[in-house]
Design a protein around this motif. Structure first.
Motif, short mmCIF file in Angstrom:
data_model
loop_
_atom_site.label_atom_id
_atom_site.label_comp_id
_atom_site.label_asym_id
_atom_site.label_seq_id
_atom_site.Cartn_x
_atom_site.Cartn_y
_atom_site.Cartn_z
N PRO A 433 -0.37 8.14 2.44
CA PRO A 433 -1.17 8.06 1.20
C PRO A 433 -0.51 7.21 0.12
O PRO A 433 -1.20 6.48 -0.59
CB PRO A 433 -1.27 9.54 0.77
CG PRO A 433 -1.11 10.32 2.03
CD PRO A 433 -0.13 9.54 2.86
N PHE A 434 0.82 7.30 -0.01
CA PHE A 434 1.49 6.48 -1.02
C PHE A 434 1.33 4.99 -0.69
O PHE A 434 1.05 4.18 -1.59
CB PHE A 434 2.98 6.83 -1.09
CG PHE A 434 3.76 6.01 -2.07
CD1 PHE A 434 3.84 6.37 -3.40
CD2 PHE A 434 4.40 4.84 -1.67
CE1 PHE A 434 4.55 5.60 -4.32
CE2 PHE A 434 5.11 4.06 -2.57
CZ PHE A 434 5.18 4.44 -3.90
N VAL A 435 1.50 4.63 0.57
CA VAL A 435 1.37 3.22 0.96
C VAL A 435 -0.05 2.74 0.70
O VAL A 435 -0.27 1.64 0.17
CB VAL A 435 1.75 3.04 2.44
CG1 VAL A 435 1.49 1.62 2.90
CG2 VAL A 435 3.22 3.39 2.66
N GLN A 436 -1.04 3.55 1.05
CA GLN A 436 -2.42 3.13 0.88
C GLN A 436 -2.82 3.03 -0.58
O GLN A 436 -3.55 2.11 -0.97
CB GLN A 436 -3.33 4.12 1.61
CG GLN A 436 -3.14 4.12 3.12
CD GLN A 436 -3.76 5.32 3.80
OE1 GLN A 436 -4.43 6.13 3.14
NE2 GLN A 436 -3.54 5.46 5.10
N GLU A 437 -2.34 3.96 -1.40
CA GLU A 437 -2.70 3.94 -2.82
C GLU A 437 -1.86 2.96 -3.63
O GLU A 437 -2.07 2.83 -4.83
CB GLU A 437 -2.56 5.36 -3.39
CG GLU A 437 -3.58 6.33 -2.80
CD GLU A 437 -3.28 7.77 -3.16
OE1 GLU A 437 -2.51 7.99 -4.12
OE2 GLU A 437 -3.78 8.68 -2.48
N ASN A 438 -0.89 2.30 -2.98
CA ASN A 438 -0.12 1.23 -3.60
C ASN A 438 -0.19 -0.03 -2.75
O ASN A 438 0.78 -0.79 -2.66
CB ASN A 438 1.33 1.66 -3.77
CG ASN A 438 1.52 2.75 -4.80
OD1 ASN A 438 1.69 2.48 -5.99
ND2 ASN A 438 1.47 3.99 -4.34
N LEU A 439 -1.34 -0.26 -2.14
CA LEU A 439 -1.47 -1.32 -1.14
C LEU A 439 -1.11 -2.70 -1.70
O LEU A 439 -0.42 -3.49 -1.05
CB LEU A 439 -2.90 -1.32 -0.58
CG LEU A 439 -3.14 -2.21 0.63
CD1 LEU A 439 -2.28 -1.76 1.81
CD2 LEU A 439 -4.62 -2.19 1.02
N LEU A 440 -1.57 -3.00 -2.93
CA LEU A 440 -1.29 -4.32 -3.49
C LEU A 440 0.21 -4.53 -3.73
O LEU A 440 0.70 -5.65 -3.68
CB LEU A 440 -2.05 -4.49 -4.81
CG LEU A 440 -3.56 -4.66 -4.69
CD1 LEU A 440 -4.19 -4.77 -6.07
CD2 LEU A 440 -3.91 -5.89 -3.87
N MET A 441 0.93 -3.45 -4.00
CA MET A 441 2.38 -3.56 -4.17
C MET A 441 3.02 -4.08 -2.88
O MET A 441 4.02 -4.81 -2.93
CB MET A 441 2.97 -2.20 -4.52
CG MET A 441 2.68 -1.74 -5.92
SD MET A 441 3.72 -2.61 -7.12
CE MET A 441 3.49 -1.56 -8.55
N TYR A 442 2.47 -3.71 -1.75
CA TYR A 442 3.02 -4.14 -0.47
C TYR A 442 2.48 -5.51 -0.06
O TYR A 442 3.26 -6.37 0.36
CB TYR A 442 2.68 -3.12 0.62
CG TYR A 442 3.40 -1.80 0.49
CD1 TYR A 442 4.62 -1.58 1.12
CD2 TYR A 442 2.87 -0.77 -0.28
CE1 TYR A 442 5.29 -0.37 1.00
CE2 TYR A 442 3.53 0.44 -0.40
CZ TYR A 442 4.74 0.64 0.24
OH TYR A 442 5.41 1.84 0.13
N THR A 443 1.20 -5.71 -0.17
CA THR A 443 0.59 -6.90 0.42
C THR A 443 0.60 -8.11 -0.50
O THR A 443 1.13 -9.17 -0.14
CB THR A 443 -0.85 -6.58 0.83
OG1 THR A 443 -1.60 -6.15 -0.33
CG2 THR A 443 -0.89 -5.47 1.86
N LYS A 444 0.05 -7.97 -1.70
CA LYS A 444 -0.05 -9.15 -2.57
C LYS A 444 1.33 -9.62 -3.04
O LYS A 444 1.60 -10.82 -3.11
CB LYS A 444 -0.93 -8.84 -3.78
CG LYS A 444 -1.20 -10.09 -4.62
CD LYS A 444 -2.19 -9.83 -5.73
CE LYS A 444 -2.44 -11.11 -6.52
NZ LYS A 444 -3.39 -10.91 -7.64
#
Length: 827
Positions: A433-444
């Motif tokens: 859930p943390f990864v999904q709810e911070n997706l832009l932090m990881y991808t963009k």
């Protein structure tokens, strides 16, 4: 008796100001502690703004204050210890804050010193989404531009403490300052641990009346229209204490008030920095209409408005805002502590009734602290740093702060096992859930890092380390799968629960779905991912998939760059090894061609050193391996890519030259060769190729001898030029012997791989005598040592000279033989 009471505070303030000039630092702090203990709040009220300013410095930079950011225990141990004790969360200064807090005093803080976006929005009559500013904006009665915030003592103190990190940057520093050892950094850590504890609850204020009263917000003038922009969250303080100014307020409400206020101030002062475009994008449509209406009403009355000055101020602020490495390190400390604070949340009980009885305000605060207070502003702050930070090794501070946020599991009480088995080191599913709810932090931001890495020199060990660190973090088992799942959830056209769309500020326009048969939890997860992305980037945002074709091509380009950097590092290592091997013991006594007959053929990268070159190769090799794991790149793909880009090595293991055509005037670049040079795919060897006799006089040479020997060499070369040419043209051993001494054997090879003009290269290869080596202090010292040692064995100067010439003759014969055998092939 009333008059003395009215005059007493001014007398106390004047006395303390005089002490600042006449008394040492330790005595001043002791006197202040006594004053805080003995005087009532009514009299301390007048000295509080001056004391805060004298500690943290004035906002305009005139008063430096205690300079906590440069105060180190290593250089000033006494002042360092006293300052930390005085400003400790349980120290005298905080006792003063709580003493004044109980009386509900207010202090003005100028809006003009707030971060640019906040200042602009207040000038626009748009209330920032942070509840910290609600009911605090004070307008002058004359309608001028000097706006202020009416803050209580705790807020006023924390505002000054936080803003001192980003002001007074021109303070002269006479010694090296380690940010992590400065008094300011230690105090930030102490405040975080005190007000955001990972164990237990916040300790009550050190006062006979714990916490004092909870002040009600100052009333706002009803004549000033305000609206709110962005996604406004109700303060947890309002939820639990409803701003009740009661002396007997719930202690739990007191702790959540102080914790939330301190965090909001830190976030606002350190992270609330973004461009005018982002500021406008965060406004909702109805706010934009109200702002437009307000502008029109103002412009009809005045030629200029606060709104216009707000926009101008934001433009100027965005151009001038440049976070420092110290700023970023403090933000990283905040991020790491917030992860530890959040991870200390007790597991939710299975029984709902048990949860309703045991949940405390602090526990609820832990649950929402990152998504509600930090996520948005940290994301924008990181975007600014990724786009504006210089392309040098100092970016490591930003990188580590970003990676710290991406890995909350590192700060969990149950840390992952450091095992050799990848499955045991994988990211647990509970972090999905943390990864999904911070997706832009990881991808963009990963895409932003790729664009930076493609423009940096990866031969540098520090740059190679940064690529290695990012690749290693994203290659953690199960993390890439979580990111892919988050992207799938975002791309899912969800229409199952349209009634939930009112829960967020910016929600996507959802279409039909073929996932309707999935469980409701999947749909809810998809809704959360979309809420996260659209709330940060707007509803018209075009998402770029991390595992899509475009990003994959960037990764392939980075892999190509890594391979090229490995080849460059290897060539540097080989060159350094050859240079070290040539510096043998015999070369100290060599009287033939020295390094002055050649020239320095390396570049600045040779200064890296063998150890760092090995580190670079290790970092790049592991980074390439991790990138292959993350994006499932095969070895065949890498090989094909290298061949297509022309980065394969030639038969000698050296990097190929740019594509060119050999002509009478030397090498001429083709269009492909120009493309290879511009994109850094290939290059010519950069080396000095002029007359070695005309090089500047070096520090290890005698200037007078250089000039005299040059005149002597020139006279000999002019007198015997024809004879030397004939001797060197012979094909027997005598010709080889003369060529070894009169012609640089490696010059032809260098000029063959250089775009130098052919007639010039032929001129440089003419045989000549060079006596410049005799002007070297090293050569003179060697001769002196040899003659001195010979004299100890009763060998005279003539005999010693004869023996030296005989020894060198034997050495030259051997070297001539090997030079002819290993002579490079010439076309």
């Amino acid at each position: 008796m009333a008059l003395p009471h009215l005059q007493q505070p001014s007398f106390l303030l004047a006395s303390l100001k005089a002490d600042c000039v006449n008394k040492p630092f330790a005595q001043r702090c002791h006197d202040l502690e006594t004053v805080i203990e003995d005087f009532p709040a009514k009299e301390l009220h007048a000295i509080f703004p001056w004391l805060v300013e004298s500690i943290f410095g004035s906002l305009d930079g005139i008063i430096v204050g205690w300079n906590l950011r440069s105060l180190q225990g290593r250089t000033h141990p006494t002042e360092y210890a006293i300052a930390l004790d005085f400003l400790d969360p349980s120290g005298p200064m905080m006792k003063l804050v709580y003493k004044l807090q109980a009386e509900e005093y207010r202090y003005d803080f100028p809006v003009s010193y707030l971060p640019g976006p906040v200042k602009a929005s207040i000038h626009e009559r748009v209330l920032p989404e942070c509840s910290l500013y609600h009911n605090k904006v004070q307008f002058p009665p004359s309608g001028g531009l000097s706006l202020n915030l009416a803050l209580n003592p705790f807020e006023y103190y924390m505002f000054y403490f936080a803003i001192s990190l980003i002001t007074h940057r021109n303070t002269p520093i006479t010694h090296h300052v380690s940010t992590s050892n400065s008094a300011y950094f230690i105090l930030v850590d102490a405040y975080l641990k005190w007000f955001l504890p990972t164990e237990g609850s916040v300790l009550p204020p050190p006062s006979s009346n714990p916490g004092g009263t909870i002040p009600s917000p100052a009333p706002r003038s009803p004549s000033v229209p305000f609206t709110s922009y962005g996604m406004h969250h109700t303060s947890l303080l309002k939820r639990h204490i409803a701003h009740q100014p009661s002396v007997n307020a719930d202690p739990a409400s007191q702790e959540i008030w102080r914790s939330e206020t301190m965090l909001q101030i830190f976030v606002e002062m350190w992270l609330h920095h973004y461009s005018l475009e982002m500021y406008q994008k965060m406004q909702s449509p109805h706010v934009k209409l109200e702002v437009l209406h307000y502008r029109l009403s103002i412009s009809s009355k005045h030629h200029s408005s606060p709104a216009q000055s707000g926009y101008q101020a934001l433009h100027a602020y965005q151009e001038s805002f440049k976070p420092t490495e110290e700023h970023v390190l403090v933000v990283r400390l905040l991020v790491k502590h917030l992860h530890a604070f959040t991870n200390s949340l007790k597991p939710e009980p299975i029984s709902p009734s048990a949860h309703s009885h045991t949940a405390s305000p602090l526990e609820e605060f832990k649950r929402v602290v990152i998504p509600r207070f930090v996520q948005q502003k940290l994301y924008i702050f990181l975007q600014h740093c990724f786009g504006h930070w210089p392309l040098d090794a100092s970016f490591r501070a930003v990188l580590e702060m970003w990676l710290s946020y991406l890995q909350p599991w590192r700060y969990a009480p149950e840390k992952p096992l450091q095992s050799a088995d990848p499955q045991l080191r994988s990211v647990a599913e509970k972090w999905a859930p943390f990864v999904q709810e911070n997706l832009l932090m990881y991808t963009k931001l990963f895409v932003g890092f790729l664009n930076r890495a493609l423009r940096t020199d990866l031969v540098s060990p520090k740059n190679a380390l940064m690529v290695f660190r990012v690749a290693k973090v994203f290659a953690q088992p199960n993390l890439s799968e979580m990111i892919q799942k988050g992207e799938q959830l975002f791309l899912e056209p969800d229409l199952v629960i349209p009634h939930r769309q009112h829960r967020i500020f910016m929600t996507p326009t959802l279409g039909g779905t073929f996932f309707s048969s999935w469980p409701p939890a999947i749909t809810d997860a998809s809704f959360k991912v979309k809420s996260h992305i659209y709330s940060l980037e707007g509803q018209d945002f075009q998402y770029k998939q991390m595992f899509g074709t475009e990003v994959r091509n960037l990764v392939l380009r980075l892999a190509q760059l890594i391979c090229q950097a490995q080849q460059t590092a290897k060539s540097i290592s080989d060159h350094s090894a050859e240079t070290l091997a040539s510096k043998s013991f015999l070369s100290w006594f060599r009287f033939g061609p020295s390094e002055m007959n050649g020239s320095y053929t390396g570049n600045d990268l040779d200064e890296i050193g063998q150890e760092n070159i090995k580190k670079t190769d290790e970092y790049l090799e592991k980074a390439l391996e991790y990138l292959c794991q993350i994006f499932r790149l095969s070895e065949a793909q890498l090989t094909q890519m290298m061949m297509n880009c022309g980065t394969a090595q030639d038969e000698n293991g050296k990097k190929q030259l740019p594509d060119s055509i050999e002509s009478e005037d030397g090498l001429i670049l083709t269009p492909l060769g120009r493309y290879q040079i511009i994109n850094g795919l290939r290059r010519f060897e950069i080396a000095y190729q002029g007359d070695t006799e005309l090089q500047p006089i070096r520090s290890y040479e005698n200037a007078t001898l250089v000039r005299l020997l040059f005149q002597l060499s020139s006279a000999i070369n002019q007198r015997f030029a024809e004879q030397m040419e004939n001797l060197c043209s012979r094909e027997d051993f005598v010709g080889s012997f003369c060529r070894y001494h009169l012609i640089n054997p490696f010059l032809a090879e260098r000029t063959r791989h250089s775009p130098m003009l052919k007639h010039r290269s032929r001129h440089m290869q003419q045989p000549k005598i060079s006596l410049r080596f005799l002007a070297s202090y090293r050569t003179l010292l060697s001769l002196f040592m040899i003659f001195f040692i010979a004299s100890q064995f009763c060998i005279g100067p003539l005999a010693c000279t004869f023996l030296l010439l005989l020894a060198y003759l034997l050495y030259a014969v051997v070297m001539t033989f090997f030079t002819e055998r290993w002579k490079p092939h010439q076309h």
